[in-house]
Design a protein around this motif. Structure first.
Motif, PDB file in Angstrom:
ATOM      1  N   GLY A   1     -11.644  -5.868  36.390  1.00  0.00           N
ATOM      2  CA  GLY A   1     -12.303  -6.557  35.464  1.00  0.00           C
ATOM      3  C   GLY A   1     -11.280  -6.708  34.223  1.00  0.00           C
ATOM      4  N   VAL A   2     -11.849  -5.396  33.519  1.00  0.00           N
ATOM      5  CA  VAL A   2     -10.342  -5.501  33.128  1.00  0.00           C
ATOM      6  C   VAL A   2      -8.703  -5.314  32.067  1.00  0.00           C
ATOM      7  N   LEU A   3      -8.696  -5.537  33.668  1.00  0.00           N
ATOM      8  CA  LEU A   3      -7.036  -5.920  33.542  1.00  0.00           C
ATOM      9  C   LEU A   3      -6.784  -7.167  33.924  1.00  0.00           C
ATOM     10  N   SER A   4      -8.013  -8.065  34.555  1.00  0.00           N
ATOM     11  CA  SER A   4      -7.951  -9.728  34.819  1.00  0.00           C
ATOM     12  C   SER A   4      -7.893  -9.975  33.330  1.00  0.00           C
ATOM     13  N   LEU A   5      -8.676  -9.397  32.233  1.00  0.00           N
ATOM     14  CA  LEU A   5      -8.885  -9.591  31.361  1.00  0.00           C
ATOM     15  C   LEU A   5      -7.767 -10.426  30.874  1.00  0.00           C
ATOM     16  N   LEU A   6      -7.187  -8.561  30.291  1.00  0.00           N
ATOM     17  CA  LEU A   6      -5.802  -8.817  29.977  1.00  0.00           C
ATOM     18  C   LEU A   6      -4.795  -9.647  30.890  1.00  0.00           C
ATOM     19  N   LEU A   7      -4.481  -9.526  31.506  1.00  0.00           N
ATOM     20  CA  LEU A   7      -3.828 -11.205  32.449  1.00  0.00           C
ATOM     21  C   LEU A   7      -3.714 -11.664  31.840  1.00  0.00           C
ATOM     22  N   ALA A   8      -5.176 -12.472  31.337  1.00  0.00           N
ATOM     23  CA  ALA A   8      -5.126 -13.617  31.054  1.00  0.00           C
ATOM     24  C   ALA A   8      -5.214 -13.516  29.608  1.00  0.00           C
TER      25      ALA A   8
END
Length: 142
Positions: A5-12
């Motif tokens: 979730g954190v990685l997805s948010l950071l990528l977005a």
């Protein structure tokens, strides 16, 4: 799971910033594009004279700032006003009549290479109150 979730948010977030970068990088070709170029020669938003005649001091155009002299007047009085542009020698260059509560403008083609002094006189139709807003500008185009 939390890491995804954190990685997805950071990528977005990174993708959004990547799209915004070209917007800030673009510079306009002409920084004055869309700006009406003129030089204010005279302004009095509180013209008020009970003698029936208002007279400005002399104001002078600046070489290179434009050929056109624009005189604009808004008449706040209950009488028709006559607005006249003169050169410093007293020669009547252009005139206009403004209805009570109305506004208007004079365009005069002056000199863009020589400094010229002008003044404006506003006359009340029946020698009553002269009240209004007067502005004069030197402009490069109409």
């Amino acid at each position: 799971m939390k890491m995804k979730g954190v990685l997805s948010l950071l990528l977005a977030l990174v993708m959004c910033l990547a799209m915004a970068a070209p917007t800030f990088a673009a510079e306009p070709e002409d920084p004055n594009e869309g700006i009406e170029l003129h030089m204010q020669l005279f302004e009095n938003p509180y013209v008020n004279d009970s003698t029936g005649t208002y007279h400005t001091d002399n104001f002078t155009s600046t070489p290179g700032n434009g050929t056109y002299i624009k005189v604009w007047y808004r008449n706040y009085s209950d009488e028709r006003a006559t607005v006249v542009l003169y050169n410093k020698n007293g020669t009547d260059l252009k005139a206009m009549n403004i209805a009570p509560g109305g506004e208007g403008e004079i365009w005069y083609t002056g000199s863009n290479t020589t400094a010229v002094s002008y003044y404006v006189r506003i006359l009340s139709e029946y020698s009553g109150q002269v009240t209004g807003y007067l502005a004069v500008a030197q402009k490069r185009s109409k």
